[in-house]
Design an enzyme around this catalytic site. Structure first.
Site, PDB file in Angstrom:
ATOM      1  N   LYS A  23       0.868  -1.186   0.000  1.00  0.00           N
ATOM      2  CA  LYS A  23       0.000   0.000   0.000  1.00  0.00           C
ATOM      3  C   LYS A  23       0.903   1.234   0.000  1.00  0.00           C
ATOM      4  CE  LYS A  23      -4.035   1.973   2.344  1.00  0.00           C
ATOM      5  NZ  LYS A  23      -3.602   3.377   2.302  1.00  0.00           N
ATOM      6  N   ASP A  25       1.996   5.166   0.070  1.00  0.00           N
ATOM      7  CA  ASP A  25       1.575   6.392   0.734  1.00  0.00           C
ATOM      8  C   ASP A  25       1.737   7.557  -0.237  1.00  0.00           C
ATOM      9  OD1 ASP A  25       0.758   8.188   2.603  1.00  0.00           O
ATOM     10  OD2 ASP A  25       2.592   8.146   3.801  1.00  0.00           O
ATOM     11  N   GLU A 167       3.445   2.000   4.522  1.00  0.00           N
ATOM     12  CA  GLU A 167       2.103   2.326   4.998  1.00  0.00           C
ATOM     13  C   GLU A 167       1.261   1.099   5.308  1.00  0.00           C
ATOM     14  OE1 GLU A 167      -1.710   5.157   3.840  1.00  0.00           O
ATOM     15  OE2 GLU A 167      -0.363   4.474   2.286  1.00  0.00           O
TER      16      GLU A 167
END
Length: 322
Positions: A23, A25, A167
């Site tokens: 994921k 950021d 993240e």
């Protein structure tokens, strides 16, 4: 085309039907290129054209292609960090964007393929879309755009990304179709630090500036719900200098609180201590806030943010998106 959105999750989904990705950021953008066009259009989550802000990314593939991805930039620790992009994401001046591209270079991480050479792929499975995307990448047709890796072992990826300070992860069903603009349980996101996009409903002056020329020192923020805008707390940390000035320019004051009262939600009213001295504003501006734990869902904190800090303005998201 608006991007498909992931649903927040509490644990890594098990089984071979799931694939897992890092994921990032950054800022979500859909990239659209056409054969013979030298510049790619870059579209935000709420359908705004962000192309001028990212000149090093907008020179994309010279073929008919639509992709979904995340624009990232690295902080001093070498990690993707949304805060590094804040000045860039609001800029639309071409000359200033060129200077930003040299000083704060961005990378486009492409993780999905929606259309290729006139063929719409959103009804295909994630596995088929990924297969075609990998073939495009292998042919060198993504140019400077990056194709991030995928992983079969989600638990391992979750632990590694936490250890590295990233993240979080996103888990996707291999058989899932792409649903533009929808938040789907076929995509599950797990973040290591809690971030929330919230709507500004008021602001308070910096301590010591009441009366005369008041400087913005804190925001009152809320979460949109079917029952109205539910108050989630006051955010002051991280609001200084240019950030405070920029926020002040964007807020439109009004004569009454936009937050739902206690008659709608027992924890929805604004406490008296936060009402005093507050300037109410129209609930139009979305900001990103970081907090300790998932406090919005915490009964012990009555749905209030815990030690929140201001991260940035989200002009790529509208209150309706939340």
């Amino acid at each position: 085309m608006r991007p498909m959105l992931a649903t927040p999750g509490a644990h890594v989904p098990p089984g071979e039907e799931w694939i897992h990705e890092v994921k990032w950021d950054g800022i979500r953008l859909v990239g659209e290129s056409e054969q013979g066009r030298t510049q790619t259009r870059l579209i935000t989550r709420n359908s705004n054209d962000a192309t001028p802000a990212w000149p090093e990314i907008a020179t994309g593939p010279e073929r008919d292609i639509v992709v979904d991805g995340e624009v990232i930039a690295l902080n001093d620790s070498g990690l993707p960090d949304f805060r590094v992009l804040m000045d860039r994401m609001h800029n639309r001046d071409v000359r200033r964007a060129a200077r930003f591209a040299e000083r704060i270079p961005a990378t486009y991480m492409v993780f999905d393929l929606l259309r290729l050479d006139g063929r719409l792929l959103i009804e295909e499975s994630w596995a088929e879309r990924r297969k075609v995307l990998e073939a495009v990448h292998a042919d060198g047709d993504l140019g400077s755009w990056q194709l991030p890796a995928t992983y079969d072992d989600g638990q391992m990826l979750h632990e590694v990304t936490r250890a590295q300070g990233l993240e979080g992860i996103v888990s996707k069903r291999r058989g899932s179709r792409y649903r533009p603009g929808e938040r789907s349980k076929d995509w599950i996101k797990l973040a290591h630090r809690y971030r929330a996009s919230l709507v500004v409903g008021g602001w308070r002056p910096e301590v010591g500036t009441e009366g005369g020329t008041e400087r913005l020192g804190a925001l009152l923020v809320g979460q949109p719900t079917p029952q109205g805008l539910i108050y989630r707390g006051r955010v002051g940390s991280g609001i200084t200098g240019k950030r405070a000035q920029r926020l002040g320019e964007l807020l439109r004051e009004t004569g009454r609180s936009p937050f739902a009262g206690p008659d709608v939600d027992p924890d929805g009213g604004v406490p008296t201590v936060d009402v005093r001295g507050t300037h109410w504003v129209e609930p139009l501006l979305v900001v990103e806030v970081e907090t300790h734990g998932t406090a919005v869902a915490s009964a012990s904190y009555k749905g209030r943010l815990r030690q929140p800090s201001f991260i940035g303005i989200r002009d790529d998201v509208s209150p309706e998106d939340l």
